[in-house]
Design a protein around this motif. Structure first.
Motif, PDB file in Angstrom:
ATOM      1  N   THR A 123       0.839  -1.197   0.000  1.00 47.55           N
ATOM      2  CA  THR A 123       0.000   0.000   0.000  1.00 47.55           C
ATOM      3  C   THR A 123       0.878   1.253   0.000  1.00 47.55           C
ATOM      4  OG1 THR A 123      -1.712  -1.153   1.265  1.00 47.55           O
ATOM      5  CG2 THR A 123      -1.843   1.236   1.182  1.00 47.55           C
ATOM      6  N   LEU A 127      -1.542   6.797  -0.755  1.00 53.33           N
ATOM      7  CA  LEU A 127      -2.920   6.366  -1.003  1.00 53.33           C
ATOM      8  C   LEU A 127      -3.549   5.707   0.222  1.00 53.33           C
ATOM      9  CD1 LEU A 127      -2.576   4.863  -4.608  1.00 53.33           C
ATOM     10  CD2 LEU A 127      -3.386   7.130  -3.938  1.00 53.33           C
ATOM     11  N   SER A 131      -7.691   4.896   0.763  1.00 53.72           N
ATOM     12  CA  SER A 131      -7.965   3.461   0.862  1.00 53.72           C
ATOM     13  C   SER A 131      -8.746   3.144   2.130  1.00 53.72           C
ATOM     14  CB  SER A 131      -6.651   2.664   0.841  1.00 53.72           C
ATOM     15  OG  SER A 131      -5.936   2.879  -0.351  1.00 53.72           O
ATOM     16  N   TRP A 231     -10.154  12.653   2.343  1.00 54.60           N
ATOM     17  CA  TRP A 231      -8.705  12.544   2.108  1.00 54.60           C
ATOM     18  C   TRP A 231      -8.035  13.895   2.361  1.00 54.60           C
ATOM     19  CZ3 TRP A 231      -6.501  10.902  -3.381  1.00 54.60           C
ATOM     20  CH2 TRP A 231      -5.114  10.759  -3.304  1.00 54.60           C
TER      21      TRP A 231
END
Length: 515
Positions: A123, A127, A131, A231
Motif C-alpha cells: 500500500t 494512497l 484506501s 482525504w
C-alpha cells in the motif's frame, strides 16, 4: 515512534478554534457521567413539559404529541424494574462484545498483525487515507462491522506507517459514520428508508411506488466525493494538527511490524484460505432463492434477512477460526487456554466502554420514552414548512434541519419515520419528488453523526483513541471530527444541488419532479 507528515499545518484560526473546542470539551465530566447528568436533565424537562399541550401531530400515531413525565411514580418504578434489560438490550453492546471475542483471538494470535504487515508492503503511503475511507464506506454493507473492525485497525495501520494513529481513526470514523449514506453497494438501509418514504408519499398519491434503490446512483457518486473530501481533510487539516499530540497510550501491546517470517507467511495463507472457503460456503448457502438466509421476499439485504441479522456472529467466526489456526500453527497458542486468554484480554480492553454503555443506554432510553426528541423533530419540520422557501433552499433546509435533529435522535429510520410524513408530502406539493427528498434527508443524517456523543458508537471511538492518547475525551474527538462534519454538511449539500442541476439520475426508477 516518529510521526511523519509532509502536510502543512492548518491555519492558525482553524487550529485555535479546534483547540478551544477540545479544551472546553475535555473539561467536561467523564463521558459516563455526562450521560448520567443528561438523563437527569431529560427527567426534569419531561416533568416540566408533561403538562403542556402541543399542536404537533405525531405522524406515527396521528395524535397530538405528548411529553411523558419520567418523574412520575409509575415511570420511576418502570425505570428501576427495566434497568438491567435496558442495559443488556443496548444494541451496540452485544455487537461490540461478540465481535471483539473473535477479533481478540485473531489479534493476539498474530493473524491480524501478519495480515497488516503483508498489506503495508503493498500500500503506497500516499494512497493510505483514501484506501481507509473507501474500506470504511464499503463496510456499511455489513451493518456495524466498520465500527468494530475498520476504525481500530485504521489506527494500528497509521501507527505502523509512522503516522499519527488518531488521524487513521478519524479518517475511518469519517468514512464509516460521516459517510453513512455514501456507498457503492446497496445495503439494508436502502429498503428501510424507502418503506417510510413510500408510506409518506401515499399521503398525497396512494398509487405511488418507489424503488428501494431510488438513491443508489447518487450514493455511489457521493462515495467518490466523500473519499476525496475526507482525504483532503485528513492529510491537510487533521494530521498536521495532531503532530504535537503525544502518543502516551499502551503502545507496547500493539503489533510489532517487523518482517513476516516464513512460518507466519505460511500460517497466514492457510488461515486466510480457510476464511475464504468459509465465505465461499456462505455465498453458496445464500445463493438459492429458497435459502434460509434470505428474507421472506427473497432479499439478502433486507434487515429482516437472517444473513443481515447474522453479520456479527459471522464476524466472530470469520476471525476466531483463522485466528485460532494461525495461533496454533505459529506457536502463539500452545493450548486452548491460550485462546481463551486472548478472548479474555479482548474483553478486558472493553471494560471502560461497558461502563459508558451502561449510562448511555439509560439516557437514550429515557430520551426516547420522554418524546422530547420527537417533539423537537416535528416542531423543527413545521417551522421549515411554514417558511415556504424556494425549492432548492427548502432542500438545503431539510439537510441542515436533519443534521441538527441527528444530534439528539440517532436512529436514521426513527428520524425518517418522524420527518418523512412531513417533508415528503410538503415537497411533493412543491413539485419535488420523494426520491430527491429522501436523498436530501440522507445527506443531513450522515453529516453530523461524527460529532454527537449520543451516537451509540461514539463512546467506543473515544476508547479506541485512548489506546494511543490516554487523555482523549469527548472534546478531543469532537474537535477532531468537526472539520469533517462541517465540510460534509456544506460540501455534500452543494454536491446534491449540482447533481440535481446537471440532471444525473438519483437511482433506479427515480425522478426529481412530481408528478
Amino acid at each position: 515512534m516518529t510521526q511523519q507528515t509532509s502536510a502543512a499545518a492548518p491555519s492558525g484560526v482553524i487550529t485555535r478554534f479546534l483547540n478551544s473546542i477540545e479544551r472546553v470539551g475535555n473539561k467536561l465530566p467523564d463521558p459516563a457521567i455526562i450521560f448520567l447528568i443528561a438523563m437527569i436533565l431529560i427527567w426534569f424537562l419531561s416533568w416540566l413539559f408533561s403538562g403542556t399541550s402541543f399542536d404537533a401531530i405525531d405522524p406515527r400515531t396521528g395524535q397530538a404529541i405528548v411529553v411523558n413525565n419520567l418523574l412520575s411514580g409509575d415511570a420511576l418504578a418502570g425505570f428501576l424494574s427495566s434497568m438491567v434489560k435496558t442495559f443488556t438490550g443496548f444494541a451496540p453492546l452485544g455487537v461490540v462484545l461478540v465481535a471483539m471475542l473473535g477479533v481478540g483471538v485473531a489479534e493476539h494470535s498474530g493473524y491480524i498483525n501478519a495480515g497488516l504487515k503483508l498489506m503495508l508492503k503493498r500500500t503506497p503511503q500516499a494512497l493510505l487515507t483514501p484506501s481507509i475511507i473507501l474500506i470504511a464506506i464499503v463496510s456499511h454493507t455489513a451493518t456495524d462491522a466498520g465500527y468494530v473492525l475498520v476504525i481500530p485497525i485504521a489506527g494500528v495501520i497509521y501507527y505502523a506507517m509512522g503516522r499519527h494513529p488518531l488521524a487513521g481513526i478519524a479518517a475511518a470514523f469519517a468514512g464509516v459514520s460521516g459517510g453513512f449514506s455514501a456507498n457503492f453497494i446497496p445495503s439494508g438501509i436502502d429498503p428501510l428508508l424507502q418503506s417510510f418514504t413510500q408510506s409518506a408519499a401515499h399521503i398525497i398519491d396512494p398509487t405511488m411506488s418507489i424503488n428501494p434503490l431510488n438513491n443508489w446512483f447518487f450514493t455511489s457518486a457521493s462515495s467518490l466525493f466523500i473519499i476525496l473530501l475526507g482525504w483532503y481533510i485528513t492529510d491537510k487539516i487533521i494530521e498536521p494538527r495532531l503532530k504535537d499530540t503525544q502518543i502516551d497510550g499502551d503502545t507496547e501491546n500493539l503489533p510489532a511490524f517487523d518482517e513476516v517470517t516464513g512460518k507466519e507467511r505460511t500460517a497466514f495463507y492457510v488461515a486466510s484460505s480457510v476464511m475464504i472457503a468459509g465465505l465461499a460456503l456462505l455465498a453458496y448457502a445464500s445463493s438459492g432463492e429458497e435459502s434460509a438466509l434470505r428474507s421472506p421476499n427473497g432479499s439478502l439485504t433486507d434487515f429482516s434477512a437472517p444473513l443481515m441479522q447474522s453479520i456479527v456472529p459471522l464476524i466472530f467466526l470469520l476471525f476466531w477460526i483463522p485466528g485460532a489456526i494461525f495461533g496454533f500453527m505459529v506457536g502463539t497458542f500452545k493450548s486452548s487456554k491460550d485462546m481463551i486468554d486472548a478472548m479474555s484480554k479482548a474483553m478486558g480492553s472493553m471494560a471502560y466502554y461497558i461502563v459508558m454503555a451502561f449510562f448511555c443506554a439509560l439516557f437514550i432510553a429515557a430520551f426516547s420514552q420522554s418524546n422530547l426528541g420527537a417533539l423537537l423533530a416535528i416542531e423543527g419540520a413545521q417551522v421549515l414548512k411554514a417558511m415556504a422557501l424556494p425549492s432548492s433552499v427548502t432542500v438545503v433546509g431539510i439537510i441542515f434541519l436533519t443534521a441538527f435533529v441527528n444530534l439528539f435522535v440517532g436512529s436514521s429510520s426513527a428520524k425518517w419515520a418522524l420527518l418523512g410524513p412531513i417533508f415528503v408530502p410538503m415537497l411533493m406539493q412543491l413539485g419535488i419528488s420523494p426520491d430527491l427528498t429522501q436523498a436530501a434527508y440522507r445527506v443531513g443524517d450522515s453529516s453530523s453523526n461524527i460529532i454527537t456523543p449520543l451516537m451509540p458508537y461514539f463512546p467506543l471511538v473515544v476508547v479506541y483513541c485512548q489506546k494511543y492518547v490516554k487523555g482523549t475525551g469527548i472534546g478531543t474527538l469532537i474537535a477532531m471530527m468537526l472539520p469533517y462534519s462541517i465540510a460534509f454538511l456544506i460540501g455534500w449539500s452543494l454536491f446534491l444541488l449540482a447533481y440535481w442541476g446537471l440532471g444525473f439520475p438519483l437511482g433506479l426508477q427515480s425522478s426529481y419532479t412530481y408528478p
